[in-house]
Design a protein around this motif. Structure first.
Motif, PDB file in Angstrom:
ATOM      1  N   VAL A  49       5.838  67.291  54.770  1.00  0.00           N
ATOM      2  CA  VAL A  49       6.098  66.269  53.746  1.00  0.00           C
ATOM      3  C   VAL A  49       7.588  66.214  53.396  1.00  0.00           C
ATOM      4  O   VAL A  49       8.029  65.250  52.768  1.00  0.00           O
ATOM      5  CB  VAL A  49       5.277  66.497  52.447  1.00  0.00           C
ATOM      6  CG1 VAL A  49       3.792  66.485  52.743  1.00  0.00           C
ATOM      7  CG2 VAL A  49       5.697  67.781  51.747  1.00  0.00           C
ATOM      8  N   ASN A  52      11.309  62.621  56.488  1.00  0.00           N
ATOM      9  CA  ASN A  52      11.086  61.182  56.473  1.00  0.00           C
ATOM     10  C   ASN A  52      10.180  60.826  57.647  1.00  0.00           C
ATOM     11  O   ASN A  52      10.057  61.592  58.606  1.00  0.00           O
ATOM     12  CB  ASN A  52      12.427  60.436  56.604  1.00  0.00           C
ATOM     13  CG  ASN A  52      13.244  60.527  55.330  1.00  0.00           C
ATOM     14  OD1 ASN A  52      12.735  60.303  54.243  1.00  0.00           O
ATOM     15  ND2 ASN A  52      14.522  60.854  55.471  1.00  0.00           N
ATOM     16  N   ASP A  53       9.544  59.647  57.580  1.00  0.00           N
ATOM     17  CA  ASP A  53       8.716  59.177  58.695  1.00  0.00           C
ATOM     18  C   ASP A  53       9.545  59.159  59.974  1.00  0.00           C
ATOM     19  O   ASP A  53      10.752  58.925  59.936  1.00  0.00           O
ATOM     20  CB  ASP A  53       8.198  57.761  58.414  1.00  0.00           C
ATOM     21  CG  ASP A  53       7.151  57.749  57.310  1.00  0.00           C
ATOM     22  OD1 ASP A  53       6.636  58.833  56.953  1.00  0.00           O
ATOM     23  OD2 ASP A  53       6.848  56.655  56.802  1.00  0.00           O
ATOM     24  N   GLY A  54       8.864  59.408  61.094  1.00  0.00           N
ATOM     25  CA  GLY A  54       9.529  59.337  62.391  1.00  0.00           C
ATOM     26  C   GLY A  54       9.921  60.698  62.952  1.00  0.00           C
ATOM     27  O   GLY A  54      10.523  60.772  64.010  1.00  0.00           O
ATOM     28  N   TYR A  55       9.553  61.769  62.257  1.00  0.00           N
ATOM     29  CA  TYR A  55       9.867  63.101  62.795  1.00  0.00           C
ATOM     30  C   TYR A  55       9.043  63.363  64.044  1.00  0.00           C
ATOM     31  O   TYR A  55       8.018  62.724  64.282  1.00  0.00           O
ATOM     32  CB  TYR A  55       9.641  64.187  61.742  1.00  0.00           C
ATOM     33  CG  TYR A  55       8.203  64.363  61.305  1.00  0.00           C
ATOM     34  CD1 TYR A  55       7.322  65.161  62.030  1.00  0.00           C
ATOM     35  CD2 TYR A  55       7.719  63.724  60.167  1.00  0.00           C
ATOM     36  CE1 TYR A  55       6.004  65.322  61.632  1.00  0.00           C
ATOM     37  CE2 TYR A  55       6.406  63.876  59.769  1.00  0.00           C
ATOM     38  CZ  TYR A  55       5.561  64.671  60.503  1.00  0.00           C
ATOM     39  OH  TYR A  55       4.249  64.822  60.112  1.00  0.00           O
ATOM     40  N   GLU A  56       9.488  64.306  64.851  1.00  0.00           N
ATOM     41  CA  GLU A  56       8.758  64.702  66.066  1.00  0.00           C
ATOM     42  C   GLU A  56       8.393  66.172  65.954  1.00  0.00           C
ATOM     43  O   GLU A  56       9.140  66.955  65.377  1.00  0.00           O
ATOM     44  CB  GLU A  56       9.660  64.559  67.302  1.00  0.00           C
ATOM     45  CG  GLU A  56      10.054  63.158  67.658  1.00  0.00           C
ATOM     46  CD  GLU A  56      10.998  63.172  68.871  1.00  0.00           C
ATOM     47  OE1 GLU A  56      10.734  63.940  69.824  1.00  0.00           O
ATOM     48  OE2 GLU A  56      11.980  62.421  68.845  1.00  0.00           O
ATOM     49  N   GLY A 129      13.678  65.989  62.544  1.00  0.00           N
ATOM     50  CA  GLY A 129      13.766  64.673  61.942  1.00  0.00           C
ATOM     51  C   GLY A 129      14.807  64.698  60.845  1.00  0.00           C
ATOM     52  O   GLY A 129      15.765  65.465  60.909  1.00  0.00           O
ATOM     53  N   LYS A 132      13.658  64.434  53.801  1.00  0.00           N
ATOM     54  CA  LYS A 132      13.189  63.475  52.804  1.00  0.00           C
ATOM     55  C   LYS A 132      13.855  63.778  51.469  1.00  0.00           C
ATOM     56  O   LYS A 132      14.094  64.933  51.131  1.00  0.00           O
ATOM     57  CB  LYS A 132      11.675  63.592  52.666  1.00  0.00           C
ATOM     58  CG  LYS A 132      11.064  62.503  51.808  1.00  0.00           C
ATOM     59  CD  LYS A 132       9.553  62.544  51.921  1.00  0.00           C
ATOM     60  CE  LYS A 132       8.965  61.339  51.225  1.00  0.00           C
ATOM     61  NZ  LYS A 132       7.648  61.038  51.746  1.00  0.00           N
TER      62      LYS A 132
END
Length: 166
Positions: A49, A52-56, A129, A132
């Motif tokens: 969490v 951010n979105d898009g992590y691998e 990534g 956040k």
């Protein structure tokens, strides 16, 4: 600033694979010889969490990873979060590092810089990534910097530890 210059010297020296002996803590003395792998797997999924979105998520280091961490000099300072050389080279102060990686001042001082090299082909689960933003802490931080989170970390990967000038 002085912090960046100092950190960059560490990073450049380590990156160019020169042996540095002055002012370097003996990495061997900092960690126990018997157990070099620190297991963070019980928290790994919950920690996602903080991206951010898009992590691998990867399970093998496809290429050699050279990573940097500004951390506390505490012997039990966490080794689960790291950043890249490029990210470290783009910061000017420890405060900037804490902003980019969304780190609260309440989570320990940042008076040490560590450099780690993870050889290509190493099997290790990690997420990569961007950090956040952290808004629910006493000193909100914007994040956005490149971060790596490890499921396990081998202290043998650490090649250099230096105190930052105060």
């Amino acid at each position: 600033g002085a912090v960046t210059k100092y950190a960059n010297d560490v990073i450049e020296i380590t990156y160019s694979k020169k042996l540095v002996t002055e002012n370097v803590d003996k990495v061997d003395d900092m960690y126990s010889k018997s157990e070099t792998i620190i297991d963070y797997s019980n928290k790994f999924d919950r920690e996602l969490v903080n991206f951010n979105d898009g992590y691998e998520i990867r399970t093998v280091a496809d290429e050699e990873l050279i990573l940097v961490q500004f951390s506390s000099d505490s012997p039990n300072a966490s080794l689960k979060y790291w950043t890249t050389i490029n990210e470290a080279n783009s910061i000017m102060t420890v405060e900037d590092y804490m902003d980019r990686l969304a780190l609260s001042k309440n989570w320990g001082n940042r008076n040490t810089v560590k450099v780690a090299r993870i050889p290509a082909g190493t099997e290790v689960k990690y997420a990569m990534g961007t950090a956040k933003e952290q808004l629910l802490i006493i000193d909100p931080r914007p994040g956005g910097g490149t971060q790596y989170l490890f499921n396990q970390f081998d202290t043998n990967w650490i090649t250099e530890v230096r105190k930052l000038p105060t």
